[in-house]
Scaffold this motif. Structure first.
Motif, PDB file in Angstrom:
ATOM      1  N   VAL A 177      -2.990   9.117  -9.149  1.00 48.59           N
ATOM      2  CA  VAL A 177      -4.389   8.909  -8.774  1.00 48.59           C
ATOM      3  C   VAL A 177      -4.463   8.212  -7.406  1.00 48.59           C
ATOM      4  CG1 VAL A 177      -4.545   6.883 -10.289  1.00 48.59           C
ATOM      5  CG2 VAL A 177      -6.615   7.893  -9.484  1.00 48.59           C
ATOM      6  N   LEU A 178      -3.495   7.350  -7.120  1.00 45.74           N
ATOM      7  CA  LEU A 178      -3.485   6.691  -5.804  1.00 45.74           C
ATOM      8  C   LEU A 178      -3.208   7.702  -4.687  1.00 45.74           C
ATOM      9  CD1 LEU A 178      -1.703   3.380  -6.790  1.00 45.74           C
ATOM     10  CD2 LEU A 178      -3.934   3.525  -5.655  1.00 45.74           C
ATOM     11  N   LEU A 179      -2.259   8.600  -4.952  1.00 43.67           N
ATOM     12  CA  LEU A 179      -1.946   9.625  -3.938  1.00 43.67           C
ATOM     13  C   LEU A 179      -3.168  10.491  -3.654  1.00 43.67           C
ATOM     14  CD1 LEU A 179       1.699  10.732  -4.840  1.00 43.67           C
ATOM     15  CD2 LEU A 179       0.888  10.009  -2.571  1.00 43.67           C
ATOM     16  N   SER A 180      -3.940  10.768  -4.712  1.00 40.22           N
ATOM     17  CA  SER A 180      -5.135  11.601  -4.509  1.00 40.22           C
ATOM     18  C   SER A 180      -6.189  10.868  -3.674  1.00 40.22           C
ATOM     19  CB  SER A 180      -5.717  12.037  -5.859  1.00 40.22           C
ATOM     20  OG  SER A 180      -6.394  10.947  -6.452  1.00 40.22           O
ATOM     21  N   ARG A 181      -6.059   9.550  -3.536  1.00 32.95           N
ATOM     22  CA  ARG A 181      -7.007   8.768  -2.736  1.00 32.95           C
ATOM     23  C   ARG A 181      -6.369   8.227  -1.457  1.00 32.95           C
ATOM     24  NH1 ARG A 181     -11.686   6.817  -4.649  1.00 32.95           N
ATOM     25  NH2 ARG A 181     -12.042   7.017  -2.431  1.00 32.95           N
ATOM     26  N   LYS A 182      -5.218   8.775  -1.117  1.00 29.36           N
ATOM     27  CA  LYS A 182      -4.414   8.196  -0.033  1.00 29.36           C
ATOM     28  C   LYS A 182      -5.207   7.964   1.256  1.00 29.36           C
ATOM     29  CE  LYS A 182      -0.044   8.660   2.277  1.00 29.36           C
ATOM     30  NZ  LYS A 182       1.017   9.532   2.683  1.00 29.36           N
ATOM     31  N   LYS A 183      -6.087   8.898   1.595  1.00 29.11           N
ATOM     32  CA  LYS A 183      -6.775   8.725   2.880  1.00 29.11           C
ATOM     33  C   LYS A 183      -7.793   7.581   2.849  1.00 29.11           C
ATOM     34  CE  LYS A 183     -10.585  12.121   2.965  1.00 29.11           C
ATOM     35  NZ  LYS A 183     -11.344  11.406   2.000  1.00 29.11           N
ATOM     36  N   ASP A 184      -8.153   7.137   1.675  1.00 29.10           N
ATOM     37  CA  ASP A 184      -9.090   6.007   1.575  1.00 29.10           C
ATOM     38  C   ASP A 184      -8.385   4.699   1.229  1.00 29.10           C
ATOM     39  OD1 ASP A 184     -11.572   7.391   2.032  1.00 29.10           O
ATOM     40  OD2 ASP A 184     -11.212   8.383   0.109  1.00 29.10           O
ATOM     41  N   LEU A 185      -7.056   4.742   1.212  1.00 31.13           N
ATOM     42  CA  LEU A 185      -6.288   3.557   0.793  1.00 31.13           C
ATOM     43  C   LEU A 185      -5.661   2.868   2.014  1.00 31.13           C
ATOM     44  CD1 LEU A 185      -4.681   1.870  -1.424  1.00 31.13           C
ATOM     45  CD2 LEU A 185      -2.950   3.661  -1.292  1.00 31.13           C
ATOM     46  N   GLY A 226      -3.815  -1.144   3.509  1.00 34.58           N
ATOM     47  CA  GLY A 226      -3.296  -2.473   3.162  1.00 34.58           C
ATOM     48  C   GLY A 226      -3.795  -3.495   4.168  1.00 34.58           C
ATOM     49  N   ILE A 227      -4.430  -4.537   3.684  1.00 28.47           N
ATOM     50  CA  ILE A 227      -4.879  -5.630   4.562  1.00 28.47           C
ATOM     51  C   ILE A 227      -4.262  -6.925   4.022  1.00 28.47           C
ATOM     52  CG2 ILE A 227      -6.855  -6.929   5.451  1.00 28.47           C
ATOM     53  CD1 ILE A 227      -8.602  -4.461   5.070  1.00 28.47           C
ATOM     54  N   LEU A 228      -3.481  -7.544   4.863  1.00 29.02           N
ATOM     55  CA  LEU A 228      -2.729  -8.729   4.455  1.00 29.02           C
ATOM     56  C   LEU A 228      -3.667  -9.891   4.110  1.00 29.02           C
ATOM     57  CD1 LEU A 228       0.347  -9.038   4.430  1.00 29.02           C
ATOM     58  CD2 LEU A 228       0.186 -10.005   6.713  1.00 29.02           C
ATOM     59  N   ASN A 229      -3.333 -10.602   3.048  1.00 28.04           N
ATOM     60  CA  ASN A 229      -4.111 -11.801   2.712  1.00 28.04           C
ATOM     61  C   ASN A 229      -3.856 -12.923   3.712  1.00 28.04           C
ATOM     62  OD1 ASN A 229      -5.341 -10.914   0.373  1.00 28.04           O
ATOM     63  ND2 ASN A 229      -3.696 -11.651  -0.960  1.00 28.04           N
ATOM     64  N   GLY A 230      -4.819 -13.794   3.828  1.00 25.86           N
ATOM     65  CA  GLY A 230      -4.607 -15.057   4.528  1.00 25.86           C
ATOM     66  C   GLY A 230      -4.603 -16.171   3.501  1.00 25.86           C
ATOM     67  N   ILE A 231      -4.622 -17.393   3.970  1.00 29.25           N
ATOM     68  CA  ILE A 231      -4.798 -18.525   3.057  1.00 29.25           C
ATOM     69  C   ILE A 231      -5.901 -19.415   3.622  1.00 29.25           C
ATOM     70  CG2 ILE A 231      -2.510 -18.626   1.986  1.00 29.25           C
ATOM     71  CD1 ILE A 231      -1.727 -20.735   4.065  1.00 29.25           C
ATOM     72  N   ASP A 232      -6.427 -20.276   2.790  1.00 30.87           N
ATOM     73  CA  ASP A 232      -7.422 -21.243   3.231  1.00 30.87           C
ATOM     74  C   ASP A 232      -6.658 -22.345   3.982  1.00 30.87           C
ATOM     75  OD1 ASP A 232      -9.140 -23.400   3.467  1.00 30.87           O
ATOM     76  OD2 ASP A 232     -10.166 -22.970   1.584  1.00 30.87           O
ATOM     77  N   THR A 233      -6.707 -22.252   5.306  1.00 30.27           N
ATOM     78  CA  THR A 233      -5.863 -23.146   6.104  1.00 30.27           C
ATOM     79  C   THR A 233      -6.418 -24.570   6.183  1.00 30.27           C
ATOM     80  OG1 THR A 233      -6.923 -22.155   8.030  1.00 30.27           O
ATOM     81  CG2 THR A 233      -4.693 -21.408   7.521  1.00 30.27           C
ATOM     82  N   ASP A 234      -7.627 -24.782   5.640  1.00 30.81           N
ATOM     83  CA  ASP A 234      -8.112 -26.164   5.521  1.00 30.81           C
ATOM     84  C   ASP A 234      -7.613 -26.781   4.225  1.00 30.81           C
ATOM     85  OD1 ASP A 234      -9.533 -26.068   7.893  1.00 30.81           O
ATOM     86  OD2 ASP A 234     -11.235 -25.090   6.910  1.00 30.81           O
ATOM     87  N   ALA A 253       0.842  -1.213   0.000  1.00 28.04           N
ATOM     88  CA  ALA A 253       0.000   0.000   0.000  1.00 28.04           C
ATOM     89  C   ALA A 253       0.870   1.253   0.000  1.00 28.04           C
ATOM     90  CB  ALA A 253      -0.942  -0.006   1.206  1.00 28.04           C
ATOM     91  N   GLU A 254       2.042   1.161   0.608  1.00 25.10           N
ATOM     92  CA  GLU A 254       2.962   2.316   0.583  1.00 25.10           C
ATOM     93  C   GLU A 254       3.766   2.353  -0.713  1.00 25.10           C
ATOM     94  OE1 GLU A 254       5.428   2.193   4.099  1.00 25.10           O
ATOM     95  OE2 GLU A 254       3.626   2.115   5.353  1.00 25.10           O
ATOM     96  N   GLU A 255       4.231   1.178  -1.131  1.00 24.01           N
ATOM     97  CA  GLU A 255       5.081   1.124  -2.326  1.00 24.01           C
ATOM     98  C   GLU A 255       4.380   1.675  -3.569  1.00 24.01           C
ATOM     99  OE1 GLU A 255       7.782  -2.835  -1.171  1.00 24.01           O
ATOM    100  OE2 GLU A 255       6.043  -3.059  -2.449  1.00 24.01           O
ATOM    101  N   ILE A 256       3.076   1.414  -3.683  1.00 18.79           N
ATOM    102  CA  ILE A 256       2.393   1.833  -4.919  1.00 18.79           C
ATOM    103  C   ILE A 256       2.186   3.341  -5.012  1.00 18.79           C
ATOM    104  CG2 ILE A 256       1.248  -0.370  -5.383  1.00 18.79           C
ATOM    105  CD1 ILE A 256      -1.268   0.670  -4.102  1.00 18.79           C
ATOM    106  N   LEU A 257       2.534   4.055  -3.939  1.00 15.21           N
ATOM    107  CA  LEU A 257       2.445   5.513  -4.011  1.00 15.21           C
ATOM    108  C   LEU A 257       3.706   6.128  -4.607  1.00 15.21           C
ATOM    109  CD1 LEU A 257       0.805   6.164  -0.511  1.00 15.21           C
ATOM    110  CD2 LEU A 257      -0.310   6.110  -2.747  1.00 15.21           C
ATOM    111  N   THR A 258       4.677   5.292  -4.939  1.00 17.55           N
ATOM    112  CA  THR A 258       5.943   5.807  -5.466  1.00 17.55           C
ATOM    113  C   THR A 258       6.012   5.612  -6.984  1.00 17.55           C
ATOM    114  OG1 THR A 258       7.075   3.678  -5.268  1.00 17.55           O
ATOM    115  CG2 THR A 258       7.110   5.101  -3.325  1.00 17.55           C
TER     116      THR A 258
END
Ligand code: ADP
Length: 469
Positions: free
Chosen positions: A239-247, A249-257, A224-229
């Protein structure tokens, strides 16, 4: 987790949903996040196109409805099929008509314009299907460029129930943006569009999604930080910087089953942290299956799409010196496939490349590998390192994006510079520990296996985001 004791209604839109249709991580996320959200109390349903290859009987699809719409000013009937996501109560809708039919999720680059049209039409129809379904979600969670025109379609809708829907865009990869002729707008009946957003006759689906969504997430905090560069923004940093306050990063999980070495039906022998010796049995049997003599060399696995992003070009003949065997499973860019095949040919005793998509073999590689290699140029989140750790394969990753957020020194190894030399040195160091400090190695394996990669933490964050809207 309800609003005023009412379940929050969410429609989840993705053109990949495992196990029906998957090419990479997007499919995994779409197949695993909704069930976690359902269990947390959201009324979440999924919708995707009905591709030709989806096995309707195997998954119990039933035709439940159909509706008429206008595509390119012509009337067309779309059928809605329904089933549930396997091992879950999540309702899944499939939309079918002659436009959405496709032998593959993504067609070759030469046919790309057809993909754009197909996904734009799918976005329009997913909204129109809500009326016959009588399901009007408070939130639509849409994924990647394919559905980027959705906010625009919502804005243009004449239906008040659709107009008030809030949207969340999750970016799984900023490198694919969906740029095509603005003529696609005619197809989906959008006749008012700001001329300044058309560049040399083209529109950018992802840019539209970023501008129009109420919230934007990406799949790790670092990404989420890297894509602002400028280096990692792929031209969308503005366009991402203009939306920074609504952006965020939420880490993915995996299907642990699905990814569980103790229960996995694809692997040779099940194991867990207490029965790690069974892991070695998997290696022995995979090595045999691959046509190699058994010996005590550790195995390094790579399971990936073969694309520039994944940094496979860092492998060179230098790696022949390492006391290790390498197995590559993947498919993608024919040029990269060829390059790797040429390298592997020079050392067949130690290197093996399998060019295909094969879920079972992928699991066998996770279960058999001692090390798992991910030298990505950039990595929005990366799931293979999580799966590898769950299977006790120690990851060696480039310190970027989600790899940086998930692999620390307790569980793996990392390197910074995007060079063969830096990668080689990290692998050399790891192998020296593997061969000389087995206890330290085992501690890393166990630490990785004990980490919680389930979706719960992340699903809670998404739910909060939905509710805040
Ligand atoms: P990306 O989304 O960029 O492809 P991720 O690491 O997020 O990368 O997810 C990749 C997913 O696809 C993992 O589940 C991985 O096991 C799977 N995968 C990639 N290539 C193959 C393949 N050739 N055969 C089977 N599974 C694969």
């Amino acid at each position: 987790m309800t609003i005023k004791n009412k379940k929050i209604k969410v429609l989840f839109l993705s053109v990949e949903v495992a196990p029906f249709a998957k090419v990479g991580g997007l499919g995994d996320v779409a197949g695993a996040l909704p069930p976690a959200l359902l269990k947390l109390g959201a009324d979440i349903r999924i919708c995707l196109p009905l591709y030709n290859f989806i096995n309707q009987r195997k998954y119990g699809l039933k035709k439940i409805n159909s509706f008429q719409s206008l595509i390119a000013n012509k009337k067309i009937i779309t059928n809605i099929y329904e089933t549930k996501l396997p091992n879950s109560e999540v309702v899944v809708y499939f939309l079918e008509n002659s436009y959405l039919k496709s032998r593959q999720i993504y067609n070759s680059p030469l046919e790309k314009t057809i993909d754009h049209d197909r996904f734009a039409i799918f976005s329009k129809l997913a909204l129109e299907a809500l009326t016959p379904l009588e399901f009007f979600p408070e939130v639509i969670h849409f994924n990647d460029w394919h559905l980027g025109l959705l906010p625009l379609l919502i804005k243009n809708s004449a239906d008040k129930r659709i107009k008030k829907i809030k949207t969340i865009l999750t970016i799984h990869n900023l490198a694919s943006q969906g740029i095509c002729s603005a003529k696609v707008l005619d197809l989906i009946g959008i006749n008012k569009f700001p001329a300044k957003r058309i560049k040399v006759g083209n529109i950018n689906f992802l840019a539209e999604g970023i501008s129009g969504a109420n919230k934007i997430t990406t799949v790790s905090p670092t990404y989420a930080e890297e894509i602002l560069t400028a280096e990692q923004g792929f031209g969308l940093e503005g366009v991402l910087l203009s939306r920074k306050k609504d952006l965020s990063g939420i880490l993915n999980g995996i299907d642990t089953d699905f990814f569980n070495p103790a229960m996995d039906k694809f692997i040779f022998k099940n194991y867990d942290a207490k029965k790690l010796e069974n892991k070695a049995e998997n290696r022995k049997l995979l090595v045999k299956k691959l046509g190699w003599e058994n010996n005590n060399l550790p195995l390094a696995g790579v399971v990936t799409r073969f694309v520039w992003q994944k940094g496979l070009d860092l492998f060179n003949e230098e790696f022949f010196k390492l006391p290790c065997r390498f197995v590559f499973l993947g498919a993608g860019d024919p040029q990269l496939e060829k390059q790797l095949q040429q390298l592997v040919k020079k050392n067949k005793d130690r290197f093996k490349v399998l060019i295909k998509f094969d879920e079972k073999l992928a699991h066998q590689i996770y279960a058999s590998s001692d090390l798992f290699l991910i030298p990505s140029r950039f990595e929005p989140c990366g799931l293979t390192q999580l799966v590898a750790m769950r299977y006790g394969a120690v990851p060696i990753v480039r310190r970027t994006g989600g790899l940086k957020d998930t692999v620390d020194a307790k569980v793996g190894f990392s390197f910074n510079q995007m060079t063969s030399q830096a990668f080689y040195q990290a692998a050399e160091k790891a192998l020296s520990i593997f061969h000389n400090q087995p206890e330290l190695w085992r501690a890393k394996q166990l630490a990785g296996m004990e980490r919680d990669f389930s979706w719960w933490n992340s699903a809670r964050k998404y739910l909060k985001l939905y509710q805040n809207l």
